[in-house]
Scaffold this motif. Structure first.
Motif, PDB file in Angstrom:
ATOM      1  N   VAL A 120     -11.706  12.241  -2.636  1.00 50.98           N
ATOM      2  CA  VAL A 120     -10.251  12.293  -2.824  1.00 50.98           C
ATOM      3  C   VAL A 120      -9.919  12.302  -4.319  1.00 50.98           C
ATOM      4  O   VAL A 120      -9.018  13.040  -4.763  1.00 50.98           O
ATOM      5  CB  VAL A 120      -9.589  11.109  -2.075  1.00 50.98           C
ATOM      6  N   ASP A 121     -10.641  11.533  -5.125  1.00 60.21           N
ATOM      7  CA  ASP A 121     -10.442  11.580  -6.586  1.00 60.21           C
ATOM      8  C   ASP A 121     -10.670  12.990  -7.110  1.00 60.21           C
ATOM      9  O   ASP A 121      -9.891  13.505  -7.923  1.00 60.21           O
ATOM     10  CB  ASP A 121     -11.406  10.610  -7.291  1.00 60.21           C
ATOM     11  N   ARG A 122     -11.767  13.619  -6.640  1.00 60.14           N
ATOM     12  CA  ARG A 122     -12.071  14.976  -7.093  1.00 60.14           C
ATOM     13  C   ARG A 122     -11.013  15.972  -6.665  1.00 60.14           C
ATOM     14  O   ARG A 122     -10.668  16.900  -7.399  1.00 60.14           O
ATOM     15  CB  ARG A 122     -13.437  15.424  -6.551  1.00 60.14           C
ATOM     16  N   GLU A 126       0.833  -1.200   0.000  1.00 62.66           N
ATOM     17  CA  GLU A 126       0.000   0.000   0.000  1.00 62.66           C
ATOM     18  C   GLU A 126       0.875   1.261   0.000  1.00 62.66           C
ATOM     19  O   GLU A 126       0.571   2.236  -0.693  1.00 62.66           O
ATOM     20  CB  GLU A 126      -0.926  -0.014   1.222  1.00 62.66           C
ATOM     21  N   ALA A 127       1.961   1.218   0.750  1.00 65.65           N
ATOM     22  CA  ALA A 127       2.866   2.364   0.797  1.00 65.65           C
ATOM     23  C   ALA A 127       3.484   2.615  -0.575  1.00 65.65           C
ATOM     24  O   ALA A 127       3.613   3.766  -1.015  1.00 65.65           O
ATOM     25  CB  ALA A 127       3.949   2.134   1.845  1.00 65.65           C
ATOM     26  N   LEU A 128       3.842   1.527  -1.267  1.00 65.74           N
ATOM     27  CA  LEU A 128       4.409   1.660  -2.613  1.00 65.74           C
ATOM     28  C   LEU A 128       3.394   2.278  -3.567  1.00 65.74           C
ATOM     29  O   LEU A 128       3.708   3.184  -4.345  1.00 65.74           O
ATOM     30  CB  LEU A 128       4.838   0.287  -3.158  1.00 65.74           C
ATOM     31  N   GLY A 177       0.640   7.573  -5.971  1.00 66.06           N
ATOM     32  CA  GLY A 177      -0.793   7.845  -6.002  1.00 66.06           C
ATOM     33  C   GLY A 177      -1.110   9.228  -6.528  1.00 66.06           C
ATOM     34  O   GLY A 177      -0.211  10.074  -6.727  1.00 66.06           O
ATOM     35  N   ALA A 178      -2.419   9.460  -6.691  1.00 62.72           N
ATOM     36  CA  ALA A 178      -2.904  10.696  -7.301  1.00 62.72           C
ATOM     37  C   ALA A 178      -2.613  11.919  -6.439  1.00 62.72           C
ATOM     38  O   ALA A 178      -2.618  13.045  -6.950  1.00 62.72           O
ATOM     39  CB  ALA A 178      -4.409  10.585  -7.562  1.00 62.72           C
ATOM     40  N   LEU A 179      -2.371  11.716  -5.153  1.00 62.98           N
ATOM     41  CA  LEU A 179      -2.080  12.849  -4.262  1.00 62.98           C
ATOM     42  C   LEU A 179      -0.644  12.824  -3.738  1.00 62.98           C
ATOM     43  O   LEU A 179      -0.323  13.491  -2.754  1.00 62.98           O
ATOM     44  CB  LEU A 179      -3.077  12.876  -3.088  1.00 62.98           C
ATOM     45  N   ALA A 233      -4.570   9.436   2.445  1.00 72.46           N
ATOM     46  CA  ALA A 233      -3.281   8.786   2.711  1.00 72.46           C
ATOM     47  C   ALA A 233      -3.041   7.653   1.718  1.00 72.46           C
ATOM     48  O   ALA A 233      -1.925   7.481   1.211  1.00 72.46           O
ATOM     49  CB  ALA A 233      -3.239   8.268   4.151  1.00 72.46           C
ATOM     50  N   ARG A 234      -4.095   6.886   1.432  1.00 71.02           N
ATOM     51  CA  ARG A 234      -3.941   5.790   0.461  1.00 71.02           C
ATOM     52  C   ARG A 234      -3.625   6.319  -0.933  1.00 71.02           C
ATOM     53  O   ARG A 234      -2.994   5.643  -1.727  1.00 71.02           O
ATOM     54  CB  ARG A 234      -5.201   4.922   0.425  1.00 71.02           C
ATOM     55  N   ALA A 235      -4.061   7.565  -1.219  1.00 71.72           N
ATOM     56  CA  ALA A 235      -3.764   8.173  -2.517  1.00 71.72           C
ATOM     57  C   ALA A 235      -2.401   8.859  -2.520  1.00 71.72           C
ATOM     58  O   ALA A 235      -2.057   9.554  -3.469  1.00 71.72           O
ATOM     59  CB  ALA A 235      -4.867   9.167  -2.891  1.00 71.72           C
TER      60      ALA A 235
END
Lengths: 248, 248
Positions: free
Chosen positions: A229-231, A7-9, A14-16, A55-57
């Motif tokens: 978060v996508d937005r 998940e960290a990778l 990620g998008a953010l 955080a996931r993003a």
């Protein structure tokens, strides 16, 4: 641990990635005396879900949370506060941020003079509870000239005229988006408490901006968080593209 | 399961076998409007521990609990309420009882006129918060002529003059014992909330009755609960012995 590392990778790309997202969550508690307080109904589930999704993003996330009974989201820096004034101080200390999501249900009012000792019933006399206005955290940050996050998002929990109230709030606060919740609906909360959606896991949301109103399908708070978060990622990217075009 | 079965066997021969013990626990929440309320600081830990200890001593236990984040104690019938008026109704419905322990932190006041819709900030005007007195559950039950539990026990959370306030409360309420807590002390709670003992696991308690004041050693809430349950069993036995002597 393997799942966390994976998940960290993913988050790193990620998008953010590279962005700092500030999220507030939960209620505030405003002391009346050492044993009593005024509170808002808020489980903190939506704000915590947004912090987790950001955080996931890949974002660096600061979560300023009032008193809640929720675990800290993974990979998020959590600052715990009790009152609106403490929440404002923690928000200001966390700036600068690229985006700020004010999901906390901040008390509009606090007791004007908090009693140092427990108030006593004194015969039939009821103590007058003089209230004073709390700082407006959303408007205060949205109207900053220096250090304003590029995207400032507020929430509106309403029991009637949801869209109209949210549009008025958008203009009044000076923020970019309002996520409006209809809290008169029962969102499946089993608490038996009126306004059950405050602690519920599903949420009927409208995204209100200067561009118009989007009605989002009823979804879990985790799904609402992912969509938001996508937005946020799209909006920050669009701003950066426009910025590059203006300053080639 | 073997442990549970063994506990049930022990309870069947316990000091409170055949007795019905009523316990209240937790805070009450008094609505201001659909999203705001007035609350007392109370984790419910002490009341829940007393209910659990009474069940382990063989009593049939009814626990009337305000909003808490605690699991239901094993072998206890739990009735969940939100407001003081709901708590009173649930207590009355649970009578008759041999002993009643009022450990809940019931709000003394509620908002006189609960708003059906969310209150709005209206410019600079602060809405007046008119309060009205809640029913006094402890005094109401302690002063019943018919159906009074043989032993009525109240709690007093105080920040100053703990013993004097507890003695005055004992007389005013008409109950048999008051367990007085000094909530100005930090009982080891890590919440950072003033009056930390309200959510703490250790408790400095004084047992105040017409016979005098006992200072109990600082102990965990589970130990306080066991000690209180032992005292309740002794007092009920003594009453029955006296009753048999009076009516041979």
């Amino acid at each position: 641990e393997i799942a966390e590392a994976a998940e960290a990778l993913l988050a790193a790309g990620g998008a953010l990635a590279g962005k700092h997202v500030l999220v507030t969550s939960g209620p505030t508690h405003e002391p009346i005396d050492p044993v009593r307080y005024i509170a808002n109904r808020s489980s903190g589930k939506q704000g915590h879900a947004i912090a987790a999704a950001a955080a996931r993003a890949g974002a660096r996330v600061t979560l300023v949370s009032g008193p809640v009974n929720l675990p800290d989201p993974a990979g998020v820096e959590v600052r715990r506060v009790e009152t609106a004034r403490e929440m404002l101080a923690a928000v200001e200390a966390a700036l600068p941020a690229d985006a700020a999501v004010f999901a906390a249900a901040v008390a509009d009012w606090r007791v004007a003079a908090e009693a140092g000792q427990k108030l006593k019933k004194d015969g039939n006399a009821i103590p007058p509870l003089a209230l004073t206005e709390n700082p407006d955290i959303l408007a205060g940050i949205a109207r900053r000239v220096a250090g304003r996050p590029r995207l400032v998002i507020g929430f509106a929990a309403e029991t009637q005229n949801v869209i109209a109230h949210a549009q008025a709030k958008l203009a009044r606060k000076g923020c970019d988006w309002i996520l409006a919740n209809d809290v008169s609906q029962d969102g499946g909360d089993q608490s038996g408490i009126p306004g059950g959606v405050m602690g519920a896991d599903r949420n009927a949301v409208h995204l209100v901006s200067a561009a118009g109103v989007e009605d989002w399908p009823t979804a879990s708070k985790a799904e609402v968080a992912r969509r938001l978060v996508d937005r946020i990622a799209e909006a920050l990217d669009r701003q950066e593209t426009l910025g590059r075009q203006e300053n080639p």
